[in-house]
Design a protein around this motif. Structure first.
Motif, PDB file in Angstrom:
ATOM      1  N   ASP A 282      -0.596  18.120   5.442  1.00  0.00           N
ATOM      2  CA  ASP A 282      -1.340  17.094   4.707  1.00  0.00           C
ATOM      3  C   ASP A 282      -2.833  17.415   4.815  1.00  0.00           C
ATOM      4  O   ASP A 282      -3.219  18.432   5.405  1.00  0.00           O
ATOM      5  CB  ASP A 282      -0.985  15.681   5.190  1.00  0.00           C
ATOM      6  CG  ASP A 282      -1.311  15.465   6.655  1.00  0.00           C
ATOM      7  OD1 ASP A 282      -2.055  16.282   7.225  1.00  0.00           O
ATOM      8  OD2 ASP A 282      -0.809  14.479   7.222  1.00  0.00           O
TER       9      ASP A 282
ATOM     10  N   GLU B  73       4.435  16.842  -2.388  1.00  0.00           N
ATOM     11  CA  GLU B  73       4.156  15.407  -2.255  1.00  0.00           C
ATOM     12  C   GLU B  73       2.790  15.132  -1.627  1.00  0.00           C
ATOM     13  O   GLU B  73       2.245  14.056  -1.782  1.00  0.00           O
ATOM     14  CB  GLU B  73       5.203  14.753  -1.339  1.00  0.00           C
ATOM     15  CG  GLU B  73       6.613  14.848  -1.846  1.00  0.00           C
ATOM     16  CD  GLU B  73       6.994  13.636  -2.665  1.00  0.00           C
ATOM     17  OE1 GLU B  73       6.176  12.716  -2.789  1.00  0.00           O
ATOM     18  OE2 GLU B  73       8.119  13.620  -3.167  1.00  0.00           O
ATOM     19  N   PHE B  74       2.288  16.101  -0.864  1.00  0.00           N
ATOM     20  CA  PHE B  74       1.087  15.832  -0.079  1.00  0.00           C
ATOM     21  C   PHE B  74      -0.075  16.684  -0.561  1.00  0.00           C
ATOM     22  O   PHE B  74      -0.040  17.896  -0.459  1.00  0.00           O
ATOM     23  CB  PHE B  74       1.353  16.113   1.407  1.00  0.00           C
ATOM     24  CG  PHE B  74       2.351  15.176   2.019  1.00  0.00           C
ATOM     25  CD1 PHE B  74       1.928  14.015   2.657  1.00  0.00           C
ATOM     26  CD2 PHE B  74       3.712  15.436   1.932  1.00  0.00           C
ATOM     27  CE1 PHE B  74       2.846  13.141   3.211  1.00  0.00           C
ATOM     28  CE2 PHE B  74       4.637  14.555   2.483  1.00  0.00           C
ATOM     29  CZ  PHE B  74       4.204  13.404   3.123  1.00  0.00           C
TER      30      PHE B  74
ATOM     31  N   CYS C 292       8.650  19.085  -0.069  1.00  0.00           N
ATOM     32  CA  CYS C 292       7.650  18.253   0.603  1.00  0.00           C
ATOM     33  C   CYS C 292       6.202  18.655   0.336  1.00  0.00           C
ATOM     34  O   CYS C 292       5.360  17.780   0.120  1.00  0.00           O
ATOM     35  CB  CYS C 292       7.914  18.230   2.088  1.00  0.00           C
ATOM     36  SG  CYS C 292       9.667  18.139   2.449  1.00  0.00           S
TER      37      CYS C 292
ATOM     38  N   HIS D 207       5.563  20.210   5.883  1.00  0.00           N
ATOM     39  CA  HIS D 207       4.464  20.337   4.925  1.00  0.00           C
ATOM     40  C   HIS D 207       3.156  20.184   5.672  1.00  0.00           C
ATOM     41  O   HIS D 207       3.138  19.816   6.839  1.00  0.00           O
ATOM     42  CB  HIS D 207       4.544  19.215   3.886  1.00  0.00           C
ATOM     43  CG  HIS D 207       4.396  17.872   4.528  1.00  0.00           C
ATOM     44  ND1 HIS D 207       5.451  17.182   5.063  1.00  0.00           N
ATOM     45  CD2 HIS D 207       3.302  17.129   4.799  1.00  0.00           C
ATOM     46  CE1 HIS D 207       5.014  16.071   5.605  1.00  0.00           C
ATOM     47  NE2 HIS D 207       3.722  16.004   5.465  1.00  0.00           N
TER      48      HIS D 207
ATOM     49  N   MET E 215       6.967  19.601  11.232  1.00  0.00           N
ATOM     50  CA  MET E 215       6.822  18.977   9.909  1.00  0.00           C
ATOM     51  C   MET E 215       6.997  20.031   8.817  1.00  0.00           C
ATOM     52  O   MET E 215       6.658  21.191   8.992  1.00  0.00           O
ATOM     53  CB  MET E 215       5.434  18.352   9.782  1.00  0.00           C
ATOM     54  CG  MET E 215       5.192  17.287  10.804  1.00  0.00           C
ATOM     55  SD  MET E 215       5.616  15.682  10.169  1.00  0.00           S
ATOM     56  CE  MET E 215       4.040  15.245   9.476  1.00  0.00           C
TER      57      MET E 215
ATOM     58  N   ARG F 259       0.849  -1.190   0.000  1.00  0.00           N
ATOM     59  CA  ARG F 259       0.000   0.000   0.000  1.00  0.00           C
ATOM     60  C   ARG F 259       0.883   1.239   0.000  1.00  0.00           C
ATOM     61  O   ARG F 259       1.840   1.331   0.751  1.00  0.00           O
ATOM     62  CB  ARG F 259      -0.879  -0.018   1.245  1.00  0.00           C
ATOM     63  CG  ARG F 259      -1.749   1.207   1.379  1.00  0.00           C
ATOM     64  CD  ARG F 259      -2.902   0.947   2.292  1.00  0.00           C
ATOM     65  NE  ARG F 259      -2.497   1.079   3.689  1.00  0.00           N
ATOM     66  CZ  ARG F 259      -3.341   0.959   4.710  1.00  0.00           C
ATOM     67  NH1 ARG F 259      -4.598   0.648   4.499  1.00  0.00           N
ATOM     68  NH2 ARG F 259      -2.935   1.113   5.929  1.00  0.00           N
ATOM     69  N   SER F 260       0.528   2.179  -0.834  1.00  0.00           N
ATOM     70  CA  SER F 260       1.277   3.433  -0.871  1.00  0.00           C
ATOM     71  C   SER F 260       1.025   4.186   0.427  1.00  0.00           C
ATOM     72  O   SER F 260      -0.106   4.245   0.904  1.00  0.00           O
ATOM     73  CB  SER F 260       0.817   4.276  -2.053  1.00  0.00           C
ATOM     74  OG  SER F 260       1.262   5.607  -1.879  1.00  0.00           O
ATOM     75  N   VAL F 261       2.073   4.769   1.004  1.00  0.00           N
ATOM     76  CA  VAL F 261       1.862   5.511   2.249  1.00  0.00           C
ATOM     77  C   VAL F 261       1.086   6.809   1.995  1.00  0.00           C
ATOM     78  O   VAL F 261       0.593   7.422   2.916  1.00  0.00           O
ATOM     79  CB  VAL F 261       3.179   5.846   2.999  1.00  0.00           C
ATOM     80  CG1 VAL F 261       3.891   4.596   3.450  1.00  0.00           C
ATOM     81  CG2 VAL F 261       4.086   6.710   2.176  1.00  0.00           C
ATOM     82  N   PHE F 262       0.967   7.194   0.727  1.00  0.00           N
ATOM     83  CA  PHE F 262       0.211   8.403   0.419  1.00  0.00           C
ATOM     84  C   PHE F 262      -1.267   8.114   0.146  1.00  0.00           C
ATOM     85  O   PHE F 262      -2.057   9.025  -0.019  1.00  0.00           O
ATOM     86  CB  PHE F 262       0.805   9.120  -0.798  1.00  0.00           C
ATOM     87  CG  PHE F 262       2.235   9.526  -0.607  1.00  0.00           C
ATOM     88  CD1 PHE F 262       2.583  10.387   0.417  1.00  0.00           C
ATOM     89  CD2 PHE F 262       3.229   9.041  -1.429  1.00  0.00           C
ATOM     90  CE1 PHE F 262       3.901  10.765   0.605  1.00  0.00           C
ATOM     91  CE2 PHE F 262       4.548   9.417  -1.252  1.00  0.00           C
ATOM     92  CZ  PHE F 262       4.889  10.280  -0.223  1.00  0.00           C
TER      93      PHE F 262
ATOM     94  N   ASP G  91      -3.810   6.996   1.913  1.00  0.00           N
ATOM     95  CA  ASP G  91      -4.792   7.528   2.857  1.00  0.00           C
ATOM     96  C   ASP G  91      -4.926   9.032   2.709  1.00  0.00           C
ATOM     97  O   ASP G  91      -6.024   9.575   2.746  1.00  0.00           O
ATOM     98  CB  ASP G  91      -4.381   7.211   4.297  1.00  0.00           C
ATOM     99  CG  ASP G  91      -4.688   5.769   4.642  1.00  0.00           C
ATOM    100  OD1 ASP G  91      -5.320   5.094   3.804  1.00  0.00           O
ATOM    101  OD2 ASP G  91      -4.298   5.327   5.731  1.00  0.00           O
ATOM    102  N   ASN G  92      -3.779   9.695   2.550  1.00  0.00           N
ATOM    103  CA  ASN G  92      -3.829  11.156   2.411  1.00  0.00           C
ATOM    104  C   ASN G  92      -4.566  11.558   1.133  1.00  0.00           C
ATOM    105  O   ASN G  92      -5.343  12.502   1.143  1.00  0.00           O
ATOM    106  CB  ASN G  92      -2.418  11.756   2.412  1.00  0.00           C
ATOM    107  CG  ASN G  92      -2.470  13.265   2.407  1.00  0.00           C
ATOM    108  OD1 ASN G  92      -3.054  13.875   3.295  1.00  0.00           O
ATOM    109  ND2 ASN G  92      -1.914  13.869   1.379  1.00  0.00           N
TER     110      ASN G  92
END
Lengths: 223, 114
Positions: free
Chosen positions: A99, A131-132, A128, A97, A95, A11-14, A16-17
């Motif tokens: 999300d 990416e989100f 960053c 960035h 952090m 599963r991509s860690v992104f 859920d975001n």
């Protein structure tokens, strides 16, 4: 010996975001609130550009701002003092960035009812935040002249996800070896659809065009 | 730079899967990371120890990183090439009409649990 079991996830860690961001966008659409995600390096003039832009829009639509930084609330205060609109500060707790979940928390702290345009000033960083997905309706970034015209080549992802690239501080172009045509060429290599708007936030030159683009996008979103 | 944030995402997802499977401890996490994903495995490992030590379920959990090579496809000549070596311009025909086939993944491949 304890028994070890392997669980396959793949599963991509992104993932859920991305889902969170899509949900947030759908909710904003329903509420008629347009969310702009504004990104740039530190010191490119995000806050000054926002003040100029908001002062051109605040009589036409209701605007609110979320300032995201690792620490301090200088930006939120600056916006409130210069424009009189609602402005809150988000702290990312180190952090680099925001999300979608953090953006949602920020929106929950704004009085959204009646707000037409919410602007998220993301953490100053060209890596960053790209990416989100924050759940924003449109992405804009500011590149300032002293940073150099080669930045689209160095940070391709940021330039490829932005609908608009604002080029700020054009008043100092003669002092830097900044090639505007090259810069536009590099941006369009990464993102043929990106709109490029040269401005000087200090004098207000070009800001009308950015404000007009934003207003048109807000109106389109609310239809 | 954003590796710590990614570690937090991984921990959240791993905890979720561990809870669904009634596991008491996660001993290893295998990640598939693309060469051009902007995630630097060394930085990920640095953040990993610090962040997983704070989670009872994952204390001492080993992080294994598998690299997925970056491969780009050229729409004009139909050939594939290494993204890291040549970037967005096709080395075979010089075209810029290219897209990434794989190499930007940041995926949890599997976990070892007890």
């Amino acid at each position: 010996m304890e028994k070890v079991k392997v669980i396959e996830i793949k599963r991509s860690v992104f993932a859920d975001n991305d889902k969170d961001a899509d949900n947030l966008r759908a909710e904003l659409k329903e509420k008629g609130v347009f969310l702009l995600n504004l990104m740039s390096s530190p010191g490119s003039g995000k806050t000054t550009t926002l003040i100029q832009t908001i002062n051109r829009l605040k009589d036409k639509i209701r605007v609110a701002v979320m300032e995201a930084d690792i620490d301090s609330d200088v930006d939120a205060i600056k916006i409130k003092e210069a424009t009189g609109i609602e402005s809150i500060q988000l702290h990312t707790g180190g952090m680099c960035h925001l999300d979608a979940a953090m953006t949602r928390q920020g929106l929950d702290n704004l009085s959204l009812a009646g707000t037409d345009l919410a602007i998220l000033e993301n953490v100053g960083n060209l890596v960053c935040p790209a990416e989100f997905d924050t759940g924003s309706c449109r992405n804009a970034m500011i590149l300032s002249v002293p940073e150099g015209h080669d930045k689209p080549l160095k940070y391709p992802l940021m330039f490829s996800i932005c609908d608009v690239v604002v080029i700020n501080k054009i008043d100092v172009m003669p002092y830097f070896d900044f090639d505007m045509e090259k810069c536009k060429e590099y941006i369009h290599m990464r993102n043929p659809k990106a709109k490029v708007i040269p401005i000087c936030a200090k004098t207000g030159e070009g800001v009308d065009e950015f404000a007009a683009w934003l207003l048109a996008e807000v109106e389109k979103w609310k239809k | 730079m954003h590796e710590l944030g990614i570690v937090f995402y991984i921990i959240r997802d791993v905890k979720e899967v561990a809870a669904q499977n009634n596991c008491s401890r996660v001993s290893k996490v295998v990640m598939s990371i693309g060469e051009v994903s902007t995630v630097i495995p060394e930085y990920l490992t640095d953040c990993w120890k610090w962040a997983t030590d704070k989670e009872e379920l994952m204390r001492g959990c080993v992080l294994e990183v598998e690299t997925i090579p970056g491969v780009t496809y050229c729409e004009d000549c139909g050939k594939e090439y290494s993204t890291v070596e040549h970037g967005r311009t096709c080395p075979h025909c010089g075209s810029g009409k290219t897209y990434l086939l794989h190499g930007n993944e940041v995926e949890i491949k599997e976990i070892e649990v007890i």
